[in-house]
Motif scaffolding. Structure first.
Motif, PDB file in Angstrom:
ATOM      1  N   UNK A  42       5.376   1.368  -8.543  1.00  0.00           N
ATOM      2  CA  UNK A  42       4.405   0.992  -7.513  1.00  0.00           C
ATOM      3  C   UNK A  42       3.719   2.184  -6.859  1.00  0.00           C
ATOM      4  N   UNK A  43       3.852   3.359  -7.474  1.00  0.00           N
ATOM      5  CA  UNK A  43       3.172   4.541  -6.933  1.00  0.00           C
ATOM      6  C   UNK A  43       1.657   4.375  -7.051  1.00  0.00           C
ATOM      7  N   UNK A  44       0.906   4.936  -6.104  1.00  0.00           N
ATOM      8  CA  UNK A  44      -0.563   4.806  -6.172  1.00  0.00           C
ATOM      9  C   UNK A  44      -1.108   5.372  -7.482  1.00  0.00           C
ATOM     10  N   UNK A  45      -0.609   6.497  -7.899  1.00  0.00           N
ATOM     11  CA  UNK A  45      -0.811   7.006  -9.260  1.00  0.00           C
ATOM     12  C   UNK A  45       0.520   7.586  -9.702  1.00  0.00           C
ATOM     13  N   UNK A  46       0.707   7.701 -11.002  1.00  0.00           N
ATOM     14  CA  UNK A  46       1.995   8.180 -11.504  1.00  0.00           C
ATOM     15  C   UNK A  46       2.117   9.694 -11.390  1.00  0.00           C
TER      16      UNK A  46
ATOM     17  N   UNK B 159      -2.052   6.937 -15.112  1.00  0.00           N
ATOM     18  CA  UNK B 159      -2.988   7.119 -14.003  1.00  0.00           C
ATOM     19  C   UNK B 159      -2.626   8.363 -13.214  1.00  0.00           C
ATOM     20  N   UNK B 160      -3.642   9.171 -12.954  1.00  0.00           N
ATOM     21  CA  UNK B 160      -3.439  10.537 -12.471  1.00  0.00           C
ATOM     22  C   UNK B 160      -4.521  10.878 -11.461  1.00  0.00           C
ATOM     23  N   UNK B 161      -4.141  11.667 -10.451  1.00  0.00           N
ATOM     24  CA  UNK B 161      -5.143  12.209  -9.538  1.00  0.00           C
ATOM     25  C   UNK B 161      -5.122  13.719  -9.685  1.00  0.00           C
TER      26      UNK B 161
ATOM     27  N   UNK C 235       3.662  10.464  -4.700  1.00  0.00           N
ATOM     28  CA  UNK C 235       3.388  10.372  -6.141  1.00  0.00           C
ATOM     29  C   UNK C 235       4.595  10.929  -6.911  1.00  0.00           C
ATOM     30  N   UNK C 236       5.118  10.179  -7.874  1.00  0.00           N
ATOM     31  CA  UNK C 236       6.411  10.539  -8.488  1.00  0.00           C
ATOM     32  C   UNK C 236       6.440  11.889  -9.217  1.00  0.00           C
TER      33      UNK C 236
ATOM     34  N   UNK D 135       7.416  18.907 -11.232  1.00  0.00           N
ATOM     35  CA  UNK D 135       8.442  18.594 -10.230  1.00  0.00           C
ATOM     36  C   UNK D 135       8.428  17.103  -9.933  1.00  0.00           C
ATOM     37  N   UNK D 136       9.631  16.538  -9.788  1.00  0.00           N
ATOM     38  CA  UNK D 136       9.750  15.121  -9.431  1.00  0.00           C
ATOM     39  C   UNK D 136       9.776  14.985  -7.919  1.00  0.00           C
TER      40      UNK D 136
END
Lengths: 571, 571
Positions: B466-470, B499-501, B521-522, B540-541
């Motif tokens: 459910x992250x806004x982007x992964x 999906x990426x920002x 963001x994960x 980094x996580x």
């Protein structure tokens, strides 16, 4: 998706409540149901159509660089007071109080809320251009909701808002949206026109409407095949072929016209043509009386009048006001000797002698010349354009069509940013109002418009891109190898990304064919005993053409290619 | 998705309006903004989270055989009058009139509308089982909206309704939904409990809540590690260790207690423990006075009392009513000699002598024995369960936790189908009421609950699903080869379905790291000059662990595998 389990209650009879085709067919195909006047529930097949329309819009908006947000439907009255629309929006704005007695409304549109958002978040010219959109439920308390989802009170809309630091950038934002809209309506498979339009209660400097062409359309559209000019008739300006004003040819003469109430009766009684008469209508513009005069065979275009007056509200005056300002009863008004402002349609200035009301009961005036006898009358464009008028741009002959408004884009300028104080600092550190545009699409309305454009005596004919499902597999027997083969084909089509419904119901084939035609699914595959014996199934397009036999083992490949080429989507 | 163009206005300071972590972080990360009390706008990153939650719910509901529909938010009052809830729902139901003076409300839930739909469409037992759901905006006019989207007035909800011909089939529908809910919350990556719950104003025979476990949760949950019993504390029944009633040990004696108002003051003044006293509360249940008595150190569980009385509305009685029914002022009530119904908590029957109010000013009564001195008092379970109570099922020791209600499923039985006449013909041609269930998920609330469960001092830690982007790609320089490499990585990740920002802003690296941590963001990829020289980027996580260097040419493959394994989605 099994039709035996699906809530898709089809109706044989046309429901009495439905006046227009799209409303009738959406009800009959079991896609919508009415809850209350202008308020509808979307059933599973109908909602799938709506979702496909949403998807296409969302993809095009994202590709155009717009960012999706979601604003509330319940909005505080205070914001609408800031913009001035709390007073001016009229009764379509549904207002109420919450439990703490604070004023709210149900949003018919979101200019106030978005302006409130950006005035807090946009600080510098570097934060723009910005385009924010949403797909959200709106409410407009229409005085007479009708035509099903075509003119509903609760409906789904896509609304976008652009924010720019200067006119050039704002014009580019508008151009980008216009292009995105063309992509959307192309992909939806609709025939449409882009026309110049009136800006109505949204306001701003100019606007374009996207009109789906359909015989039953509520709007009339005029187009010029020569120069490409296109406009909503309610907005199209009239340019007269002959602009010169006529000189008087006779003295005025009052005549008795007992029992002559309509223009036709008066013209007949006095042996003139209706176009040799003029009718004078008394209006209240923001509460103040004003007279509008047009030729006897024309109607006053109230939108043009309202815009000419710069009025927020315009309504016909009651008999008491007519008596007070003209001295005579309703039906006998004339432009002469009035103390109130008089606006006369421009073509009246080209007519030497007119029959008008005498401002007293059962009497008319012959020989009125507007210039001589109503010298304070303001020359104005007050009527609809007609087939005999030339193109206002190039003078060529115009063509007319009917359309359904499905999109509307506006240059708002600084209407909202100025009244609500949405400013930014430009490159020189100077504070300026943000320049705005707004861009609407009637999402649920598109579904009705598509049907008005494409149906036959058997039901809906959906374009592939917005069909509830792309394919229907009709099992000619609800058991045994026929059902098994049909089910396998249905499952494999889904696995290949083609959304499909299987009619597995234990009903007569005729019943299945009828329901299938009604719901407008583009491709029909019939699985029967005889075809199966030859390893074949029947293919028929809803849009027409003959039945083809196709090989069962190539069916999934064939169909999935057809669906993709026709712009089908799975969701 | 370029952060330089995205409307994601982060805040350094914690806004004063936000009391709880999820509200603070959603505001600070620029995901929501307040429009009015309990009414919020979702900004682009926040809306992406909401859409991902929606997707997961929709997929699980479809897979469970439920059919999606869309019902209106504005509903006619007449339907609510049919079900009886127009009177009983209270002021959370926002009512208003339209321009034609017809009564409507903003839907807080849809039992009436769905029952109206199915009573028209379901005719036979063959039309069932049927499960219809929607994802739709609700409105509840909360008296005190708070905690941001956690307890908002306008919010997004998934509500489903099942229709079955008999109890067995209805139980199976309930079981299927319970399983679908477990799949949904598992896929969302949340830690949760399923607990027995009160059915509240929705009604019905029994219900379960899905509780996201979080220290700041509004609800207290009790669980039994021995037998698996789990319930909301407001609903959990209390079973006493010793059920025997105590015999009197003394005569009652009235004593003066001037200036002793609280239980503590009274106990101190009379040298007894608070648990040797009882407090008597006078309520109005549907307008009629009733007394509830609990031990002095307990509180009345008003939900239990309301259910015990079968009352629609329950509120504390005003001083005037207390004076009238007890003869004394507020603060000095006792259960003896009252003419109104008295309900006494069961544990009071095990206490031989209690201190209670004397029903007159500045006086208490010592030595009261409930059985002897208030013989008409009804024994009831009126208080919350506590850590010293045994498990009501097996008697073992209980554990307690706090949770946030995100889902609630109900067996409704025939509550609505009977009042609204929703019947079907069974196999014998007999007309019977449809058996219903209803199943809600607070879609927007889930976003807040997930944050309450997972954050640290730097911001949100979203589950991948459910992250806004992964992924966020941070370009350490906003130009040249660093920006180019970052942009290429960003584009390739999108092409691979991740999906990426990209943070392409021309700001200090520290600023980028801070904003990135805040938004949860994960995965974070840092593209810098030094790494690039070695053909590497930093990974980094957000959930923790060390920085890893990964090869740039394998980054897309590595990352897309990580995202997929963690349940990421693109939407």
């Amino acid at each position: 998706m099994k039709l035996s389990r699906l809530l898709a209650p089809t109706l044989k009879e046309t429901p009495a409540e439905a006046e227009i085709i799209s409303h009738q067919l959406l009800l009959r195909a079991g896609m919508i149901r009415k809850l209350a006047s202008g308020i509808y529930t979307w059933l599973p097949l109908g909602l799938r159509v709506l979702h496909k329309v949403e998807n296409i819009i969302r993809q095009a908006m994202d590709a155009a660089g717009a960012q999706e947000i979601l604003m509330p439907g319940v909005q505080p009255g205070d914001l609408w007071k800031e913009s001035g629309r709390w007073e001016h929006y009229g009764r379509e704005l549904l207002r109420f109080k919450d439990r703490h007695d604070h004023e709210y409304c149900l949003a018919p549109t979101h200019e106030e809320v978005i302006t409130d958002l950006v005035r807090k978040e946009i600080r510098s010219y570097r934060d723009m251009p910005l385009n924010l959109y949403q797909i959200q439920t709106k409410f407009r308390d229409e005085v007479r909701p009708r035509f099903g989802i075509m003119r509903a009170r609760e409906f789904l809309m896509k609304d976008a808002y652009s924010f720019d630091p200067d006119e050039e950038s704002s014009a580019e934002s508008y151009r980008i949206m216009r292009k995105a809209y063309e992509e959307i309506f192309d992909r939806l498979g609709l025939k449409y026109s882009v026309v110049e339009a009136d800006s109505g209660s949204i306001g701003g400097s100019f606007s374009h409407e996207f009109m789906v062409l359909a015989g039953a359309g509520e709007d009339a559209i005029v187009s010029c095949p020569a120069c490409g000019y296109s406009a909503n008739v309610e907005k199209a300006e009239v340019k007269l072929a002959d602009e010169s004003a006529a000189e008087p040819i006779m003295e005025t003469e009052q005549v008795a016209t007992p029992d002559a109430h309509t223009i036709e009766e008066v013209a007949k009684f006095l042996s003139v043509k209706p176009h040799e008469t003029a009718k004078t209508m008394i209006y209240l513009a923001d509460g103040k009386p004003v007279a509008a005069v047009v030729r006897g065979d024309r109607e006053v275009n109230e939108i043009k009048l309202k815009n000419r007056l710069g009025a927020a509200e315009l309504e016909l005056a009651p008999a008491s006001v007519i008596a007070e300002v003209t001295g005579g009863p309703m039906g006998f008004s004339g432009p002469q000797n009035l103390e109130i402002p008089v606006y006369a349609d421009q073509e009246l200035f080209g007519i030497p002698a007119l029959v008008v009301g005498a401002n007293q009961k059962d009497a008319h005036l012959k020989g009125l010349n507007i210039k001589r006898d109503a010298p304070k009358a303001v020359r104005a464009d007050l009527r609809d354009i007609t087939e005999t008028d030339p193109c206002p741009r190039c003078g060529a002959t115009l063509t007319f069509a009917r359309g359904i408004e499905v999109g509307h884009i506006f240059r708002l300028g600084t209407k909202y940013s100025q009244s609500m104080g949405a400013t930014f600092l430009d490159a020189d550190g100077e504070s300026k109002p943000i320049i705005m545009g707004c861009y609407g699409i009637g999402v649920s309305r598109i579904v009705a418009a598509a049907i008005e454009q494409s149906y036959d005596e058997n039901g809906i004919i959906f374009p592939m891109s917005m069909a509830p499902v792309s394919v229907a597999v009709l099992a000619m027997q609800a058991k045994g190898e026929v059902l098994e083969a049909a089910q396998k084909l249905h499952d494999e089509l889904w696995a290949a990304g083609v959304d499909t419904v299987i009619d597995d119901r234990d009903v007569r084939p005729g019943f299945k064919f009828k329901d299938n035609d009604l719901s407008g699914i583009p491709l029909r595959l019939v699985v029967g005993k005889k075809g199966l014996a030859n390893g074949q199934v029947e293919l028929k397009r809803r849009s027409g053409g003959d039945i083809e036999m196709i090989d069962l083992d190539k069916a999934v490949l064939t169909i999935s290619q057809m669906v993709r080429q026709a712009g089908g989507q799975t969701a």
